[in-house]
Write a protein that holds these residues in place. Structure first.
Motif, PDB file in Angstrom:
ATOM      1  N   ASP A 166     -11.830 -33.222 -15.562  1.00  0.00           N
ATOM      2  CA  ASP A 166     -10.657 -34.008 -15.164  1.00  0.00           C
ATOM      3  C   ASP A 166      -9.999 -33.406 -13.930  1.00  0.00           C
ATOM      4  OD1 ASP A 166     -10.958 -35.758 -17.342  1.00  0.00           O
ATOM      5  OD2 ASP A 166      -9.756 -34.474 -18.648  1.00  0.00           O
ATOM      6  N   TRP A 167      -9.856 -32.079 -13.932  1.00  0.00           N
ATOM      7  CA  TRP A 167      -9.236 -31.418 -12.787  1.00  0.00           C
ATOM      8  C   TRP A 167     -10.117 -31.550 -11.542  1.00  0.00           C
ATOM      9  CZ3 TRP A 167      -4.424 -30.707 -12.348  1.00  0.00           C
ATOM     10  CH2 TRP A 167      -3.632 -30.368 -13.446  1.00  0.00           C
ATOM     11  N   GLN A 168     -11.425 -31.542 -11.740  1.00  0.00           N
ATOM     12  CA  GLN A 168     -12.329 -31.713 -10.601  1.00  0.00           C
ATOM     13  C   GLN A 168     -12.114 -33.079  -9.959  1.00  0.00           C
ATOM     14  OE1 GLN A 168     -14.764 -29.356  -9.368  1.00  0.00           O
ATOM     15  NE2 GLN A 168     -14.561 -30.820  -7.676  1.00  0.00           N
ATOM     16  N   ALA A 169     -11.962 -34.110 -10.793  1.00  0.00           N
ATOM     17  CA  ALA A 169     -11.734 -35.456 -10.275  1.00  0.00           C
ATOM     18  C   ALA A 169     -10.412 -35.530  -9.515  1.00  0.00           C
ATOM     19  CB  ALA A 169     -11.757 -36.471 -11.420  1.00  0.00           C
ATOM     20  N   ILE A 170      -9.382 -34.865 -10.043  1.00  0.00           N
ATOM     21  CA  ILE A 170      -8.080 -34.857  -9.360  1.00  0.00           C
ATOM     22  C   ILE A 170      -8.186 -34.130  -8.026  1.00  0.00           C
ATOM     23  CG2 ILE A 170      -5.727 -33.934  -9.491  1.00  0.00           C
ATOM     24  CD1 ILE A 170      -5.875 -34.458 -12.539  1.00  0.00           C
ATOM     25  N   ALA A 171      -8.866 -32.980  -8.028  1.00  0.00           N
ATOM     26  CA  ALA A 171      -9.032 -32.218  -6.789  1.00  0.00           C
ATOM     27  C   ALA A 171      -9.760 -33.045  -5.737  1.00  0.00           C
ATOM     28  CB  ALA A 171      -9.783 -30.922  -7.068  1.00  0.00           C
ATOM     29  N   GLU A 172     -10.753 -33.812  -6.158  1.00  0.00           N
ATOM     30  CA  GLU A 172     -11.486 -34.650  -5.205  1.00  0.00           C
ATOM     31  C   GLU A 172     -10.601 -35.770  -4.672  1.00  0.00           C
ATOM     32  OE1 GLU A 172     -14.888 -35.865  -7.428  1.00  0.00           O
ATOM     33  OE2 GLU A 172     -15.863 -33.884  -7.325  1.00  0.00           O
TER      34      GLU A 172
END
Length: 267
Positions: A166-172
């Protein structure tokens, strides 16, 4: 109901004390016929015999393990009742409840952790997701500065349920927004234009991953991006002057929506 002396039995108050029940509970069980005292004193006080006290003790035990009063009545009064079967069924329900409580406990631990630390990621995960320029001390600094605000609480509650993916998607999403802002500034997009206003809305949508951002709050945030050396370094690292340009497009959009950027407050 025969008369008796207190030596023949226990009063309602005495039973309530002995079994850690309320007098009201005993009266209710009497009214529904689950456990009735069979004796009365000459003054009219109810008295429980030894057998009736034993029945009450069994009721308390069965109630403690979760049986309802109707099921307890059947277990105690129906000669054909499958007592072991009823207890096994209750044991299954208790086991399921324990598992739910364990999951609830784990969720509470995550929520506490999130409120205290912000990110439930290891330092290695943070570096992988947010890049080499990420400072793992930033969440602690943010908690120290904003930990008593509603926005930190909203951020923490969302963080508690998020996985590294989830955090990876937000960072992207954040990185994509940064690129779009830099490209728009290079292309000469002017503050107040439809293109600029779309980017301002996109920023609010992306930022909502942390907590809801009002337009007035966005104005305050844009000005902080320009004034805070850490934020300025980040945006100017994407494009020189981007922090100021972003503040300008946010201010222009705010004016379109009837907000004076010079008087905007964090609300």
């Amino acid at each position: 109901m025969p008369d008796a002396t207190s030596a023949d039995g226990l009063t309602v108050g005495q039973v309530a004390t002995r079994l850690s029940l309320t007098v009201r509970t005993l009266h209710h069980w009497d009214e529904i016929g689950l456990a009735r005292p069979s004796l009365r004193t000459p003054a009219g006080y109810r008295l429980y015999t030894a057998d009736e006290l034993e029945r009450l003790q069994r009721i308390v035990v069965y109630r403690e393990i979760g049986l309802g009063l109707d099921r307890i009545r059947a277990v105690l009064d129906d000669p054909a009742a499958d007592v072991p079967g009823a207890l096994r069924a209750q044991r299954t329900q208790v086991a399921e409840r324990i598992e739910r409580l364990k999951r609830l406990g784990a969720g509470l631990d995550r929520m506490i952790d999130a409120h205290e630390h912000g990110l439930l990621l290891t330092i290695e995960q943070q570096a992988t997701i947010f890049g080499p320029n990420w400072d793992p001390d930033w969440p602690a600094q943010a908690h120290k500065r904003y930990g008593d605000t509603p926005q930190w609480q909203q951020y923490a509650e969302r963080s508690a349920s998020r996985s590294p993916e989830d955090w990876q998607a937000i960072a992207e999403s954040v990185a994509g927004l940064d690129r779009a802002l830099g490209d728009a500034m290079d292309a000469g997009v002017t503050p107040g234009s439809p293109e600029a206003n779309q980017l301002v809305e996109r920023h609010r949508e992306v930022f909502a991953s942390y907590f809801p951002l009002t337009r007035q709050m966005q104005v305050c945030l844009g000005r902080r991006y320009e004034a805070d050396p850490g934020f300025t370094a980040h945006y100017d690292g994407v494009r020189p002057g981007l922090a100021t340009w972003f503040r300008q497009i946010v201010d222009a959009s705010a004016r379109i929506h009837g907000i004076d950027p010079d008087t905007a407050t964090w609300e």
